[in-house]
Design an enzyme around this catalytic site. Structure first.
Site, PDB file in Angstrom:
ATOM      1  CG  HIS A 147      -7.248  -0.946   0.364  1.00 14.49           C
ATOM      2  ND1 HIS A 147      -7.738  -1.280   1.589  1.00 14.49           N
ATOM      3  CD2 HIS A 147      -6.338   0.045   0.583  1.00 14.49           C
ATOM      4  CE1 HIS A 147      -7.156  -0.532   2.521  1.00 14.49           C
ATOM      5  NE2 HIS A 147      -6.302   0.289   1.950  1.00 14.49           N
TER       6      HIS A 147
ATOM      7  CG  HIS B 222      -4.091   1.402   6.718  1.00 12.77           C
ATOM      8  ND1 HIS B 222      -4.420   0.120   6.345  1.00 12.77           N
ATOM      9  CD2 HIS B 222      -4.395   2.195   5.650  1.00 12.77           C
ATOM     10  CE1 HIS B 222      -4.893   0.127   5.103  1.00 12.77           C
ATOM     11  NE2 HIS B 222      -4.882   1.381   4.649  1.00 12.77           N
TER      12      HIS B 222
ATOM     13  CG  ASP C 219      -6.242  -4.923   6.139  1.00 16.21           C
ATOM     14  OD1 ASP C 219      -5.739  -5.335   7.202  1.00 16.21           O
ATOM     15  OD2 ASP C 219      -5.603  -4.265   5.290  1.00 16.21           O
TER      16      ASP C 219
ATOM     17  N   GLY D 239      -2.891  -4.603   1.387  1.00 12.26           N
ATOM     18  CA  GLY D 239      -1.651  -5.174   0.849  1.00 12.26           C
ATOM     19  C   GLY D 239      -1.492  -4.849  -0.625  1.00 12.26           C
TER      20      GLY D 239
ATOM     21  CD  GLU E 259      -3.430   2.419  -3.124  1.00 12.93           C
ATOM     22  OE1 GLU E 259      -3.666   1.257  -2.756  1.00 12.93           O
ATOM     23  OE2 GLU E 259      -2.726   3.206  -2.449  1.00 12.93           O
TER      24      GLU E 259
ATOM     25  CG  ASP F 261      -4.072   5.304   2.812  1.00 13.28           C
ATOM     26  OD1 ASP F 261      -4.523   4.324   3.433  1.00 13.28           O
ATOM     27  OD2 ASP F 261      -3.546   5.196   1.682  1.00 13.28           O
TER      28      ASP F 261
ATOM     29  CG  HIS G 215      -8.937   4.362   3.424  1.00 11.78           C
ATOM     30  ND1 HIS G 215      -9.362   3.416   2.526  1.00 11.78           N
ATOM     31  CD2 HIS G 215      -7.609   4.152   3.567  1.00 11.78           C
ATOM     32  CE1 HIS G 215      -8.338   2.682   2.129  1.00 11.78           C
ATOM     33  NE2 HIS G 215      -7.245   3.120   2.754  1.00 11.78           N
TER      34      HIS G 215
HETATM   35 ZN   LIG Z   1      -5.365   2.126   2.754  1.00 10.50          ZN
END
Ligand SMILES: [Zn+2]
Length: 349
Positions: A201, A19, A140, A174, A204, A282, A17
């Site tokens: 995702h 980006h 994504d 997002g 969270e 992340d 995970h």
């Molecule tokens: Zn993420």
């Protein structure tokens, strides 16, 4: 003799995970801004490093958009993949599934797939050749993106077209709050029918209902974050029974205020309830962390011993979207290397 922390730094790891746009270093951003003549609010690396530090979600999005605006040519995309590949190698991360958000580049900058996909593909090949680090992609859908359907169609098709070049899953990123998973079902169905995996995702900034939606509507095989499952015991039981792993990013969760401090993070409670946990970074420079620092929280904060650390690091391979043959091979390599490292581990730790 090495300490448990040294062991974790040396151990082979996977990152499931992260980006791509969130891996860019302040110095690289500055270099790209200069060469592409993009105005940034600051002009020195030190100032940018300060500006990168997380303050709130609004600021985070502002930084993210500024990063996106600096990425214009294939060379830019190749450069950031190459730099992150070097960083993965430095931390002994052998395999990474990196999330990338095509619609942001296409709509914010008018950079089309010929440019960015060429760049990230070249970077991916170079990283494998130079560092022996394997990278695959999660493309994504951005929940809050408009025009909505057009962007979702675009990303889904691009992900399917990219399956021969390392795209292994469709993601959903997002703004989670106010954007539940259910409306994205048809794009996930399309991607899954083509053979992609599902890694949205969920759980969270929204609670268990978002995770249930990701499971039911999007057929999630892995959950980005997923930590708020802890608020619903039935959900935790469901996830462990169906072996749906969660991609935990502890420092990110603290920065975004999901938990007020690391001592209150539920990673250990989720593990003890039978949930399959993995540990990930992340957006490492934006949260002032690294994959190694996140892995070290397993001992420093969550008080796991070496057997549990190995188990959690191995979860990263076992629940990756590599094909079965490659996954088994990598798992065997990890186990062998861990066993060798263990012989020099100080048992007094
Ligand atoms: Zn993420």
């Amino acid at each position: 003799m090495i300490s448990l922390n040294e062991y974790i730094r040396a151990a082979p790891k996977c990152e499931l995970h992260v980006h791509l746009e969130g891996t860019i270093r302040p110095a690289t951003l500055l270099q790209l801004a200069l060469r592409n003549r993009v105005d940034l609010p600051y002009t020195t690396v030190d100032e940018l490093r300060e500006w990168f530090k997380f303050t709130d979600f609004h600021h985070f999005i502002e930084v993210y958009i500024a990063i996106t605006r600096c990425l214009l040519t294939s060379e830019d995309f190749e450069l950031i993949v190459h730099e992150y590949g070097a960083e993965l190698a430095r931390q002994n991360v052998r395999y990474a599934e990196i999330t990338f958000s095509p619609s942001n580049h296409r709509w914010i900058n008018g950079v089309n797939e010929d440019v960015f996909f060429t760049g990230i593909s070249r970077g991916r090949k170079a990283v494998l050749a130079e560092f022996g680090v394997e990278i695959n992609w999660v493309f994504d859908l951005v929940r809050n993106a408009h025009p909505h359907d057009e962007k979702m169609d675009y990303v889904t098709q691009l992900a399917i077209d990219g399956m021969g070049d390392g795209v292994v899953a469709i993601g959903l990123g997002g703004l989670e709050t106010g954007y539940p998973p259910e409306p994205f079902e048809r794009w996930f169905d399309q991607a899954l029918a083509a053979g992609l995996h599902s890694a949205p995702h969920a759980g969270e900034l929204a609670g268990p209902e978002s995770i249930w939606g990701a499971i039911r509507a999007l057929k999630a095989e892995r959950l980005g974050h997923g930590v708020r499952a802890i608020e619903d015991p039935n959900l935790v039981a469901y996830l462990s029974e169906h072996q749906i792993p969660i991609e935990v990013n502890p420092t990110s969760n603290i920065c975004l205020g999901v938990y007020d401090r690391i001592g209150n993070h539920p990673l250990r409670r989720l593990y003890e309830a039978g949930e399959i946990v993995t540990v990930n970074s992340d957006d490492p420079p934006l949260f002032n962390t690294t994959m190694n620092q996140e892995a070290q929280l397993l001992t420093d904060v969550f008080r796991f011993g070496v057997d549990q650390v190995d188990e959690i690091l191995l979860n990263g391979v076992r629940h990756s979207f590599l094909n079965a043959e490659r996954r088994n091979q990598l798992e065997a390599d990890f186990i062998e290397e861990m066993a060798r490292l263990r012989t020099s581990l100080d048992s007094g730790e």
